[in-house]
Design an enzyme around this catalytic site. Structure first.
Site, PDB file in Angstrom:
ATOM      1  N   HIS A  61       0.867  -1.189   0.000  1.00 53.81           N
ATOM      2  CA  HIS A  61       0.000   0.000   0.000  1.00 53.81           C
ATOM      3  C   HIS A  61       0.903   1.239   0.000  1.00 53.81           C
ATOM      4  O   HIS A  61       1.708   1.412  -0.909  1.00 53.81           O
ATOM      5  CB  HIS A  61      -0.929  -0.111   1.216  1.00 53.81           C
ATOM      6  CG  HIS A  61      -2.048   0.887   1.278  1.00 53.81           C
ATOM      7  ND1 HIS A  61      -2.473   1.622   0.213  1.00 53.81           N
ATOM      8  CD2 HIS A  61      -2.853   1.261   2.326  1.00 53.81           C
ATOM      9  CE1 HIS A  61      -3.478   2.407   0.582  1.00 53.81           C
ATOM     10  NE2 HIS A  61      -3.726   2.209   1.862  1.00 53.81           N
ATOM     11  N   ASP A  76       2.645   5.809  -6.585  1.00 55.26           N
ATOM     12  CA  ASP A  76       3.898   5.717  -5.834  1.00 55.26           C
ATOM     13  C   ASP A  76       5.132   5.608  -6.713  1.00 55.26           C
ATOM     14  O   ASP A  76       6.252   5.654  -6.214  1.00 55.26           O
ATOM     15  CB  ASP A  76       3.856   4.486  -4.906  1.00 55.26           C
ATOM     16  CG  ASP A  76       2.919   4.709  -3.745  1.00 55.26           C
ATOM     17  OD1 ASP A  76       2.848   5.848  -3.267  1.00 55.26           O
ATOM     18  OD2 ASP A  76       2.259   3.749  -3.318  1.00 55.26           O
ATOM     19  N   HIS A 101      -2.406  -1.893  -9.543  1.00 54.05           N
ATOM     20  CA  HIS A 101      -3.361  -1.274  -8.625  1.00 54.05           C
ATOM     21  C   HIS A 101      -4.620  -2.119  -8.599  1.00 54.05           C
ATOM     22  O   HIS A 101      -5.003  -2.690  -9.626  1.00 54.05           O
ATOM     23  CB  HIS A 101      -3.694   0.156  -9.096  1.00 54.05           C
ATOM     24  CG  HIS A 101      -4.320   0.985  -8.027  1.00 54.05           C
ATOM     25  ND1 HIS A 101      -5.667   0.954  -7.775  1.00 54.05           N
ATOM     26  CD2 HIS A 101      -3.770   1.842  -7.135  1.00 54.05           C
ATOM     27  CE1 HIS A 101      -5.920   1.774  -6.764  1.00 54.05           C
ATOM     28  NE2 HIS A 101      -4.796   2.314  -6.355  1.00 54.05           N
TER      29      HIS A 101
HETATM   30  N1  ACO Z   1       4.724  -6.706 -10.212  1.00 54.56           N
HETATM   31  C1  ACO Z   1       4.604  -7.907 -10.813  1.00 54.56           C
HETATM   32  N2  ACO Z   1       3.455  -8.589 -10.929  1.00 54.56           N
HETATM   33  C2  ACO Z   1       2.367  -8.022 -10.380  1.00 54.56           C
HETATM   34  C3  ACO Z   1       2.412  -6.775  -9.732  1.00 54.56           C
HETATM   35  C4  ACO Z   1       3.659  -6.094  -9.672  1.00 54.56           C
HETATM   36  N3  ACO Z   1       3.763  -4.900  -9.089  1.00 54.56           N
HETATM   37  N4  ACO Z   1       1.181  -6.457  -9.285  1.00 54.56           N
HETATM   38  C5  ACO Z   1       0.389  -7.468  -9.621  1.00 54.56           C
HETATM   39  N5  ACO Z   1       1.105  -8.420 -10.292  1.00 54.56           N
HETATM   40  C6  ACO Z   1       0.589  -9.666 -10.904  1.00 54.56           C
HETATM   41  C7  ACO Z   1       0.291 -10.718  -9.851  1.00 54.56           C
HETATM   42  O1  ACO Z   1       1.392 -11.543  -9.630  1.00 54.56           O
HETATM   43  C8  ACO Z   1      -0.876 -11.431 -10.483  1.00 54.56           C
HETATM   44  O2  ACO Z   1      -0.365 -12.275 -11.497  1.00 54.56           O
HETATM   45  P1  ACO Z   1      -1.073 -13.702 -11.786  1.00 54.56           P
HETATM   46  O3  ACO Z   1      -2.435 -13.349 -12.299  1.00 54.56           O
HETATM   47  O4  ACO Z   1      -0.195 -14.373 -12.767  1.00 54.56           O
HETATM   48  O5  ACO Z   1      -1.115 -14.406 -10.456  1.00 54.56           O
HETATM   49  C9  ACO Z   1      -1.646 -10.325 -11.192  1.00 54.56           C
HETATM   50  O6  ACO Z   1      -0.667  -9.322 -11.495  1.00 54.56           O
HETATM   51  C10 ACO Z   1      -2.746  -9.718 -10.348  1.00 54.56           C
HETATM   52  O7  ACO Z   1      -2.182  -9.311  -9.116  1.00 54.56           O
HETATM   53  P2  ACO Z   1      -2.950  -9.288  -7.746  1.00 54.56           P
HETATM   54  O8  ACO Z   1      -1.937  -9.317  -6.646  1.00 54.56           O
HETATM   55  O9  ACO Z   1      -4.019 -10.332  -7.729  1.00 54.56           O
HETATM   56  O10 ACO Z   1      -3.661  -7.886  -7.832  1.00 54.56           O
HETATM   57  P3  ACO Z   1      -4.169  -7.034  -6.625  1.00 54.56           P
HETATM   58  O11 ACO Z   1      -5.238  -6.156  -7.153  1.00 54.56           O
HETATM   59  O12 ACO Z   1      -4.477  -7.856  -5.442  1.00 54.56           O
HETATM   60  O13 ACO Z   1      -2.844  -6.180  -6.260  1.00 54.56           O
HETATM   61  C11 ACO Z   1      -1.370  -4.498  -5.713  1.00 54.56           C
HETATM   62  C12 ACO Z   1      -2.752  -4.832  -6.278  1.00 54.56           C
HETATM   63  C13 ACO Z   1      -1.246  -5.039  -4.278  1.00 54.56           C
HETATM   64  C14 ACO Z   1      -1.217  -2.978  -5.663  1.00 54.56           C
HETATM   65  C15 ACO Z   1      -0.286  -5.131  -6.607  1.00 54.56           C
HETATM   66  O14 ACO Z   1      -0.397  -4.645  -7.928  1.00 54.56           O
HETATM   67  C16 ACO Z   1       1.128  -4.893  -6.074  1.00 54.56           C
HETATM   68  O15 ACO Z   1       1.593  -5.645  -5.224  1.00 54.56           O
HETATM   69  N6  ACO Z   1       1.827  -3.821  -6.586  1.00 54.56           N
HETATM   70  C17 ACO Z   1       3.153  -3.507  -6.074  1.00 54.56           C
HETATM   71  C18 ACO Z   1       3.030  -2.703  -4.778  1.00 54.56           C
HETATM   72  C19 ACO Z   1       2.521  -1.295  -5.031  1.00 54.56           C
HETATM   73  O16 ACO Z   1       3.010  -0.577  -5.889  1.00 54.56           O
HETATM   74  N7  ACO Z   1       1.546  -0.892  -4.194  1.00 54.56           N
HETATM   75  C20 ACO Z   1       0.993   0.461  -4.240  1.00 54.56           C
HETATM   76  C21 ACO Z   1      -0.399   0.458  -4.762  1.00 54.56           C
HETATM   77  S1  ACO Z   1      -1.029   2.099  -4.848  1.00 54.56           S
HETATM   78  C22 ACO Z   1      -1.382   2.443  -3.241  1.00 54.56           C
HETATM   79  O17 ACO Z   1      -1.731   1.587  -2.450  1.00 54.56           O
HETATM   80  C23 ACO Z   1      -1.273   3.800  -2.809  1.00 54.56           C
END
Ligand code: ACO
Length: 439
Positions: A268, A363, A307
């Protein structure tokens, strides 16, 4: 059959049900009538992470993740970022309308009046190790405000609520600045009401020996825009925490400390810190390709990408990227920008990211601006929490005045052991360690 309804046939019993559809949702409680036996609990929905559950009606922030739209109270984020001030936007987010000139003047005056910290809080901040993570210090100091303002427990009193809101918006900035100064081993700068909210924050953070500190207008404008962009983002993890804690009628400082704690996680709000560390680790644009390959092998995540809601470009990121260029004109260009640009360029043409709709989020570039301002990466999430405090209190107020809201208390699907009898300690067989299920 009503056109605005959902017909369900329960194949366990052959019974059919018609559930009304309102605003594109069915009521989860309507599922309860669907039972396989007359005395069973009734059907529930299972939604880990609440990805497809609307937990409230909200009139604060509109996000269309598919089209990359963000509006506060109907106003596009681009217009607010260009034309508003953080305090004016905070008023809009919290109270629902842009203030008149008189309302804005009163609001600014109230916030300025509450910006001093009680010496207890100052001493508390000083009591932490200088290198304790600034978010831990921020969360603790915010929670401690409830010891000074026990009146804040009267959450049913609207006049009292407004007072706490003013205190929170004002003191979040002072606590954030003092957290930074303590981390740097520098004396605190107390607030100066001649400056704007943002100018004052810059002064509290960066004033050294100058008698009259005047913030650089480019940096002040940049921080103002960053704060507007971070003011609210509907039902994100931190805001959900604020609502959940607030739903027990806990005081707002305790609830806000919980919201800030949720923000502190790297998935987050602490992603901004993680992005900078990742960019430093990559080090040069030539190493981006290898790094992307390790992400695709799922050895790590590309921080600042992806996201839960945005499945096209995050509109905040577009604005931040532009602001970053303006800041670099003053501070000089950080070579890590080229690493970030290369990461974005490669990721946006790679099927791994494109097919999963992974784009840079808010971010991804904000940390580069904070680094250009010479802030340590551990402070970045505090710089997110200060403006997000306005969104948190707006949702807290909305939740408390919504007659449909009640104590937040989800259900579970129990997956543990069936009933069993207590075994005396001498007769027990070894079992896997409790923190290693399946070991
Ligand atoms: N890098 C690589 N792969 C990713 C990323 C990433 N940053 N984010 C998602 N994925 C992939 C997952 O591995 C998943 O792949 P799969 O379908 O093969 O299993 C798919 O994309 C979907 O990901 P989920 O984790 O199910 O998506 P969710 O909506 O739960 O996650 C999140 C959202 C937590 C923000 C995620 O994208 C992430 O971890 N990003 C990196 C951390 C980040 O930048 N957070 C800030 C968000 S903005 C904020 O909160 C202010």
């Amino acid at each position: 059959m009503n056109g605005n309804s959902l017909s369900i046939i329960d194949n366990r019993t052959g019974r059919s049900y018609e559930l009304p559809i309102t605003d594109g949702t069915i009521r989860a409680m309507d599922l309860r009538q669907i039972k396989s036996l007359n005395d069973d609990f009734g059907l529930m929905s299972y939604d880990p992470g609440l990805s497809n559950t609307a937990s409230t009606r909200s009139a604060i922030t509109f996000v269309d993740g598919e089209r990359g739209i963000l509006r506060y109270r109907g106003y596009p984020i681009e217009e607010l970022a260009e034309r508003s001030s953080y305090l004016e936007t905070a008023y809009l987010v919290i109270f629902g309308e842009l203030p008149t000139a008189a309302q804005l003047a009163t609001w600014e005056c109230e916030i300025s009046r509450h910006s001093l910290l009680h010496t207890n809080i100052v001493e508390l901040i000083e009591a932490f190790r200088y290198d304790g993570h600034p978010m831990s210090v921020f969360i603790s100091a915010i929670a401690s405000l409830s010891t000074l303002y026990p009146d804040s427990r009267r959450v049913v009193d609207p006049v009292n609520r407004r007072l706490q809101v003013e205190r929170i918006i004002a003191k979040a900035a002072t606590i954030g600045a003092f957290t930074y100064r303590h981390n740097q081993g520098m004396p605190f700068n107390h607030p100066d009401d001649e400056l704007s909210y943002i100018g004052n924050l810059l002064r509290m953070m960066f004033r050294m020996t100058e008698a009259k500190y005047r913030p650089n207008p480019v940096l002040e404008r940049a921080l103002n825009i960053l704060f507007i962009l971070h003011a609210d983002h509907e039902q994100n993890c931190g805001t959900n925490a604020m609502r959940v804690i607030g739903s027990s009628q806990a005081d707002p400082y305790s609830a806000l400390a919980g919201a800030a704690a949720a923000l502190y996680g790297p998935l987050h709000g602490a992603a901004n810190e993680a992005v900078l560390l990742q960019l430093e680790e990559i080090g040069s644009p030539s190493k981006v390709g290898a790094f992307i390959e390790s992400v695709k092998r799922e050895e790590r995540r590309l921080m600042g990408f992806g996201h839960r809601v945005y499945k096209s470009y995050d509109p905040r990121c577009r604005i931040i990227k532009r602001v970053a260029e303006e800041v670099f004109e003053v501070t000089g260009r950080n070579p890590l920008v080229d690493v970030a640009l290369e990461l974005e360029r490669i990721a946006l043409q790679d099927d791994y990211f494109v097919s999963r709709k992974l784009y840079p989020n808010v971010d991804f570039y904000s940390g580069l601006i904070y680094r250009a301002m010479k802030l340590p990466s551990s402070l970045f999430t505090v710089m997110f929490a200060i403006p997000r405090s306005c969104g948190w209190v707006a949702h807290w107020l909305e939740m408390l005045t919504d007659p449909e809201q009640k104590l937040s208390r989800p259900r579970q699907i129990y997956s543990g052991s069936p009933e069993r009898s207590y075994v005396p300690v001498g007769e027990r067989r070894p079992s896997p360690a409790p923190d290693a299920p399946g070991a």
